[in-house]
Design an enzyme around this catalytic site. Structure first.
Site, mmCIF file in Angstrom:
data_model
loop_
_atom_site.group_PDB
_atom_site.id
_atom_site.type_symbol
_atom_site.label_atom_id
_atom_site.label_comp_id
_atom_site.label_asym_id
_atom_site.label_seq_id
_atom_site.Cartn_x
_atom_site.Cartn_y
_atom_site.Cartn_z
ATOM 1 N N LYS A 79 0.862 -1.190 0.000
ATOM 2 C CA LYS A 79 0.000 0.000 0.000
ATOM 3 C C LYS A 79 0.902 1.246 0.000
ATOM 4 C CE LYS A 79 -3.771 -2.584 0.801
ATOM 5 N NZ LYS A 79 -4.871 -2.837 -0.119
HETATM 6 C C1 LIG Z 1 -5.912 -3.865 0.773
HETATM 7 C C2 LIG Z 1 -7.356 -3.559 0.810
HETATM 8 C C3 LIG Z 1 -8.179 -3.994 1.858
HETATM 9 C C4 LIG Z 1 -7.762 -4.994 2.891
HETATM 10 O O1 LIG Z 1 -6.644 -4.709 3.610
HETATM 11 P P1 LIG Z 1 -5.801 -5.914 4.257
HETATM 12 O O2 LIG Z 1 -4.820 -5.202 5.121
HETATM 13 O O3 LIG Z 1 -5.162 -6.666 3.149
HETATM 14 O O4 LIG Z 1 -6.742 -6.743 5.049
HETATM 15 C C5 LIG Z 1 -9.503 -3.567 1.882
HETATM 16 N N1 LIG Z 1 -10.000 -2.770 0.918
HETATM 17 C C6 LIG Z 1 -9.253 -2.356 -0.123
HETATM 18 C C7 LIG Z 1 -9.854 -1.466 -1.143
HETATM 19 C C8 LIG Z 1 -7.907 -2.748 -0.215
HETATM 20 O O5 LIG Z 1 -7.184 -2.345 -1.265
#
Ligand SMILES: *Cc1c(COP(=O)(O)O)cnc(C)c1O
Length: 398
Positions: free
Chosen positions: A192
């Site tokens: 991210k």
């Molecule tokens: C990455 C993501 C999540 C989930 O996050 P995790 O930390 O992988 O559980 C939820 N919503 C969106 C749009 C994402 O890109």
């Protein structure tokens, strides 16, 4: 390909981001080892305060991952069984899983074909007397219009809970992601825009009661030690070690986001002539507040996405598809009763979209290489001159 070969362009490369920070990160990790406060320690409290402040809100509650941030955040905001929650069909499946784990009833709506963001007019049509909340997803790093969301929420007395997992410090219309809802969820999955060295997430909120409830839910539903008041409680805390790493990275985030924006603009400029060949970047309606977690183009007929992707792979360019199947068509959720044809824009986009490499540290030369490979794939002589080969200026020093 005339570019010095062999060259490959990875989809994401985190080494550029970590190399200059490695010593600082090792320092804070050593400090946590010395202190021994591995769970709910000082570095976590520090990171919660600074990340919430960066989002323009008051409270941060670190949890195990973004999915838990959605689930626990929605419960903390008062979601109960029978409540309907509106969300876009074209999101990562974790949005849906969070809504379901909160016990609410998901109600999908379609998206805008040009931005891939939730269609607020469709959301309005989906409102029923049981609708309690809307979960906008700031997809690819672009915020859903805060003014549009707030107007809708105001008119129908809806709660807004933002899925900001792709939108760390994204802005639009004077608002920052995470700063418009009663609650918002972030993920710190390593790739991210702000990533930990493992899983992590956070609920942010301007509401003290919501924060208190989220703190209890992540910690076995306890309000004090061995006194458990919340049956939906679980064990989901952001590790002190991860928070310590994130404390080192957070000051660099604005610069990293700016670098992504500069790369996206370079893509936009170079890809403009390919519109005639059916390659069109997703529309940026947010201006410089778009933080480009992903740079996504639509590949429309007669050009084949599969062909283009294969050509890029052959040229050493890694690409992705976010996401190849909308939530309502996922086999795990057929019981929700949606079928093919329900959400034409989301379904069409899932067949058209292609995510190109983007990450801070990617050079203009790499962007040019990707675009040149695309030009070659559409069968055009490469009339687009190689541009500046120096790295795109990065303003990441905090
Ligand atoms: C990455 C993501 C999540 C989930 O996050 P995790 O930390 O992988 O559980 C939820 N919503 C969106 C749009 C994402 O890109």
């Amino acid at each position: 390909m005339t570019f010095p070969s062999p060259q490959t362009v990875p989809f994401v490369d985190l080494t550029w981001q970590h190399a200059p920070l490695q010593e600082a990160i090792q320092g804070v990790i050593n400090a946590v080892i010395t202190q021994g406060d591995f769970v709910l320690g000082q570095a976590l409290a520090d990171f919660e305060a600074s990340f919430a402040a960066a989002c323009g809100t008051q409270f941060g509650v670190g949890v195990g991952c973004g999915t838990d941030a959605i689930a626990l955040g929605l419960i903390a905001c008062g979601m109960a069984p029978g409540d309907e929650v509106i969300l876009p069909a074209n999101t990562f499946v974790a949005t849906l899983m969070g809504v379901l784990r909160a016990g609410a009833t998901p109600v999908f709506v379609d998206c805008d074909r040009t931005t891939a963001l939730i269609d607020l007019a469709a959301a309005e049509r989906a409102i029923t007397p049981r609708t309690r909340a809307i979960v906008p997803v700031h997809l690819y790093g672009q915020m859903v219009s805060p003014q549009g969301l707030l107007a809708l929420a105001d008119l129908y007395q809806l709660m807004i809970f933002e899925d900001a997992a792709q939108a760390h410090l994204a802005q639009r219309e004077g608002y920052t992601a995470g700063g418009i809802g009663l609650g918002a969820a972030f993920s710190f999955y390593p790739s991210k825009n702000l990533g930990a060295m493992g899983d992590g997430g956070m609920v942010v909120t301007p509401d003290q009661q919501v924060a208190k409830m989220a703190r209890s839910l992540r910690n076995y539903g306890a309000t004090s030690k061995y006194h458990h008041t919340e049956p939906q409680g679980t064990n989901s805390r952001l590790d002190t070690l991860q928070a310590a790493v994130l404390n080192v990275k957070l000051p660099h985030l604005p610069g990293w986001n700016q670098a992504r924006y500069a790369i996206a603009q370079h893509y936009d400029r170079r890809l403009a002539p390919l519109a005639a060949h059916g390659i069109v970047p997703m529309h940026n309606a947010a201006g410089p507040g778009h933080i480009y977690h992903l740079y996504v183009v639509r590949v429309t007929r007669p050009l084949s996405r599969a062909y283009l992707q294969a050509q890029l792979t052959a040229a050493g360019v890694q690409t992705g598809i976010h996401y190849p199947m909308p939530c309502h068509l996922q086999p795990a959720f057929s019981r929700l009763g949606y079928g093919p044809g329900r959400f034409p824009a989301a379904e069409a986009l899932s067949q058209e979209i292609l995510s190109l490499p983007i990450y801070p540290g990617m050079t203009a030369g790499q962007v040019d290489y990707v675009v040149d490979a695309m030009v070659e794939a559409v069968g055009q002589p490469s009339t687009f001159a190689m541009q500046d080969l120096q790295p795109i200026p990065i303003l990441s020093t905090p």
